[in-house]
Design a protein around this motif. Structure first.
Motif, short mmCIF file in Angstrom:
data_model
loop_
_atom_site.label_atom_id
_atom_site.label_comp_id
_atom_site.label_asym_id
_atom_site.label_seq_id
_atom_site.Cartn_x
_atom_site.Cartn_y
_atom_site.Cartn_z
N SER A 168 -21.36 -10.96 -52.24
CA SER A 168 -22.26 -11.57 -53.22
C SER A 168 -21.52 -11.98 -54.49
O SER A 168 -20.52 -11.37 -54.87
CB SER A 168 -23.39 -10.61 -53.58
N ARG A 169 -22.02 -13.02 -55.14
CA ARG A 169 -21.44 -13.46 -56.41
C ARG A 169 -21.47 -12.34 -57.44
O ARG A 169 -20.50 -12.13 -58.18
CB ARG A 169 -22.21 -14.67 -56.97
N LYS A 170 -22.57 -11.62 -57.49
CA LYS A 170 -22.72 -10.54 -58.47
C LYS A 170 -21.61 -9.52 -58.33
O LYS A 170 -20.98 -9.12 -59.32
CB LYS A 170 -24.09 -9.88 -58.31
N HIS A 171 -21.34 -9.11 -57.09
CA HIS A 171 -20.31 -8.09 -56.85
C HIS A 171 -18.92 -8.63 -57.16
O HIS A 171 -18.11 -7.96 -57.84
CB HIS A 171 -20.38 -7.62 -55.40
N GLN A 200 -23.44 -17.20 -47.66
CA GLN A 200 -23.05 -15.84 -47.31
C GLN A 200 -24.24 -15.07 -46.74
O GLN A 200 -24.08 -14.27 -45.80
CB GLN A 200 -22.47 -15.11 -48.53
N ASN A 201 -25.42 -15.29 -47.26
CA ASN A 201 -26.62 -14.66 -46.70
C ASN A 201 -26.87 -15.16 -45.29
O ASN A 201 -27.29 -14.41 -44.41
CB ASN A 201 -27.84 -14.92 -47.59
N ALA A 219 -23.75 -5.82 -41.57
CA ALA A 219 -24.34 -6.99 -42.24
C ALA A 219 -24.72 -6.70 -43.70
O ALA A 219 -24.45 -7.51 -44.59
CB ALA A 219 -25.55 -7.49 -41.47
N GLU A 220 -25.35 -5.55 -43.93
CA GLU A 220 -25.79 -5.24 -45.28
C GLU A 220 -24.59 -5.04 -46.21
O GLU A 220 -24.60 -5.46 -47.36
CB GLU A 220 -26.69 -4.00 -45.28
N ILE A 268 -24.59 -16.15 -43.16
CA ILE A 268 -23.59 -15.49 -42.30
C ILE A 268 -24.04 -14.07 -41.99
O ILE A 268 -23.96 -13.62 -40.84
CB ILE A 268 -22.22 -15.50 -42.99
N ALA A 269 -24.50 -13.34 -43.01
CA ALA A 269 -24.95 -11.96 -42.80
C ALA A 269 -26.14 -11.91 -41.84
O ALA A 269 -26.23 -11.02 -40.99
CB ALA A 269 -25.32 -11.31 -44.14
N ASP A 270 -27.05 -12.86 -41.96
CA ASP A 270 -28.27 -12.87 -41.14
C ASP A 270 -28.01 -13.35 -39.71
O ASP A 270 -28.67 -12.88 -38.77
CB ASP A 270 -29.33 -13.78 -41.78
N ASN A 271 -27.05 -14.26 -39.52
CA ASN A 271 -26.93 -14.93 -38.24
C ASN A 271 -25.67 -14.61 -37.44
O ASN A 271 -25.67 -14.80 -36.22
CB ASN A 271 -26.98 -16.45 -38.44
N LEU A 272 -24.62 -14.13 -38.10
CA LEU A 272 -23.37 -13.90 -37.38
C LEU A 272 -22.94 -12.45 -37.34
O LEU A 272 -22.41 -11.98 -36.34
CB LEU A 272 -22.24 -14.73 -38.00
#
Length: 505
Positions: free
Chosen positions: A226-229, A206-207, A218-219, A209-213
């Motif tokens: 995120s797993r935490k959320h 997932q990080n 993105a943020e 995807i956020a960084d590259n796509l």
């Protein structure tokens, strides 16, 4: 067969085959048999209490009892060699078939077991009615199959318009399946998603995807995915989360999309799983999203514009000045309080709706505001009203801020010399024009609009006015300014549909 044998087998049969409809003892060496008891259904087999050839006599009876569809199967399974092989291979040799009874097909089960005896190998065979059990199993199987078909249809519906999907075990931070960005066998996104061999951890993919796509949002994507959320959402009872994003396609276009996270718990392990489905917005969905964004922006714009007119320093200064005037001129102070109330009411109304108002109402707010500013600036401020038409509607708090800008940024900065503001209206066959003209210090208008785009300077008021008038009323705003000479701001309102506007934000 010896009587002693049959007595011992009868005892065994009664013990092993309780609740059976029919029980047979077959000597596999001689094919002789003994029938211990038979239900009415199995009496149709017409097998004698004792006989010399079970397999020969069974053949005729099967045709009278067993359902047509199952006769061939039963006869094959009860052939001497097949039966003997079966009982030697399995502790219990079992077949299920149907008999004909009262016009119905009833499920029965035949169960046979091998039993050595003094006179050779025997087979004890019992038959029982299992119709209720089988039909219950069939109903349960059909129910499960229907549920599977329903789940399949639901999944196909979910994935039918999806551009990608991912399944992961959140409890173990592990991606289980990753099918992303495929359309007609071709990759649709700018960069290829790493395979599970390359990145198998959920948060890591997932990080990536956020960084590259993701090129917009993105943020927010990183936070929501995120797993935490997501684990927090599940613990709170939320089984679904979603957000919008924009990704770069292989053609270089910006593709708006939406991702939905479906959360569920795997029963055997109690692990929390997520099923992520990515959708590319269609043209219709894009328009709906744009409309939703527009309405939200209009609301925020209206609030920003309204609250900008009620800055604390203006409120405090106005009330402080009125307080000073009370002792010297109570009537003037009372008039100023009335003007202050008119202006305050207009600001509050503009915060709650973008319904158009008559220009007459906007003009009352303008005059109330001007009276308050004249109290502060005195003779340094001259205001002229050149109103040629009043028969039109306008958004609340769209002209008054222009007058405020003319006074605060144009006239006030001239110092003791002061200046003049002219507020006028006119019309032609297609449009109504509202102009606010001042002979203040002026500014570089082209530079102002350049700075407004990236938000380099505080021009929120003018930017919001332009935005609201354009989106709600189809109007345009033209700004002309010359340094040292002054500024002219012109609002052009199309006449068509002006009185019919009912936008409520």
């Amino acid at each position: 067969m010896k009587g002693k044998s049959f007595v011992s087998y009868e005892m065994i049969a009664n013990a092993l085959f309780e609740n059976y409809e029919s029980v047979y003892d077959i000597n596999m060496e001689t094919s002789a048999y003994k029938t211990y008891f038979q239900s009415d259904s199995y009496k149709k087999l017409k097998l004698a209490k004792e006989g010399n050839n079970f397999f020969k006599e069974l053949l005729a009876g099967v045709n009278r009892t067993i359902a047509v569809e199952d006769r061939g199967f039963v006869l094959h399974m009860l052939q001497r060699d097949v039966l003997l092989t079966g009982v030697r291979k399995e502790k219990y040799y079992t077949i299920v078939y149907r008999i004909q009874k009262d016009g119905r097909l009833i499920y029965h089960q035949l169960r046979a077991t091998l039993q050595p005896a003094e006179d050779g190998i025997h087979i004890l065979m019992g038959i029982r009615d299992i119709d209720d059990l089988v039909r219950e199993q069939i109903a349960q199987r059909d129910k499960i199959e229907a549920m599977r078909e329903k789940e399949k249809n639901h999944l196909e519906a979910i994935l039918g318009s999806a551009s990608a999907y991912m399944e992961a075990n959140l409890s173990e931070n592990r991606v289980l399946e990753n099918v992303m960005g495929q359309k007609d066998g071709k990759y649709i996104y700018e960069k290829s998603i790493p395979s599970l061999k390359e990145i198998s951890e959920y948060d890591a993919i997932q990080n990536w995807i956020a960084d590259n796509l993701i090129i917009e949002g993105a943020e927010k994507y990183r936070e929501v995915s995120s797993r935490k959320h997501l684990l927090s959402c599940f613990l709170k009872g939320d089984r679904r989360a979603s957000l919008s994003f924009s990704a770069r396609t292989i053609e270089g276009d910006d593709q708006p999309g939406k991702v939905v996270f479906y959360l569920y718990q795997e029963k055997p392990t109690q692990n929390i799983h997520v099923f992520c489905v990515f959708y590319d917005l269609t043209e219709e969905q894009k328009k709906e999203q744009e409309l939703e964004n527009l309405e939200q922006e209009l609301l925020l714009s209206r609030i920003r514009n309204s609250t900008s007119q009620m800055q604390p320093h203006f409120l405090y200064n106005a009330l402080g000045s009125i307080q000073e005037v009370i002792l010297m001129d109570p009537q003037y102070a009372s008039d100023l309080l009335g003007d202050f109330t008119v202006h305050l009411r207009s600001c509050v109304r503009a915060m709650t709706t973008d319904a158009t108002i008559s220009f007459d109402d906007e003009l009352k707010n303008i005059k109330a505001y001007v009276n308050i500013e004249k109290m502060r600036l005195g003779k340094k401020l001259d205001v002229e009203y050149n109103i040629q038409t009043m028969d039109f509607n306008i958004l609340p708090l769209c002209v008054q801020p222009l007058v405020e800008n003319a006074i605060r940024h144009g006239i006030y900065k001239k110092g003791k010399a002061g200046g003049k503001v002219i507020i006028g209206t006119s019309e032609d066959h297609s449009s109504v024009y509202v102009r606010v003209k001042d002979n203040g210090v002026g500014f570089d208008a082209s530079q102002l609009f350049q700075d407004m785009k990236p938000g380099k300077r505080d021009s929120t008021g003018l930017k919001n006015i332009c935005f609201r008038l354009e989106k709600v009323m189809g109007a345009s705003v033209d700004v002309f300014s010359e340094i040292g000479a002054g500024t002219i701001v012109t609002i052009s309102l199309p006449k068509e549909g002006n009185h019919a506007s009912n936008y409520s934000g």
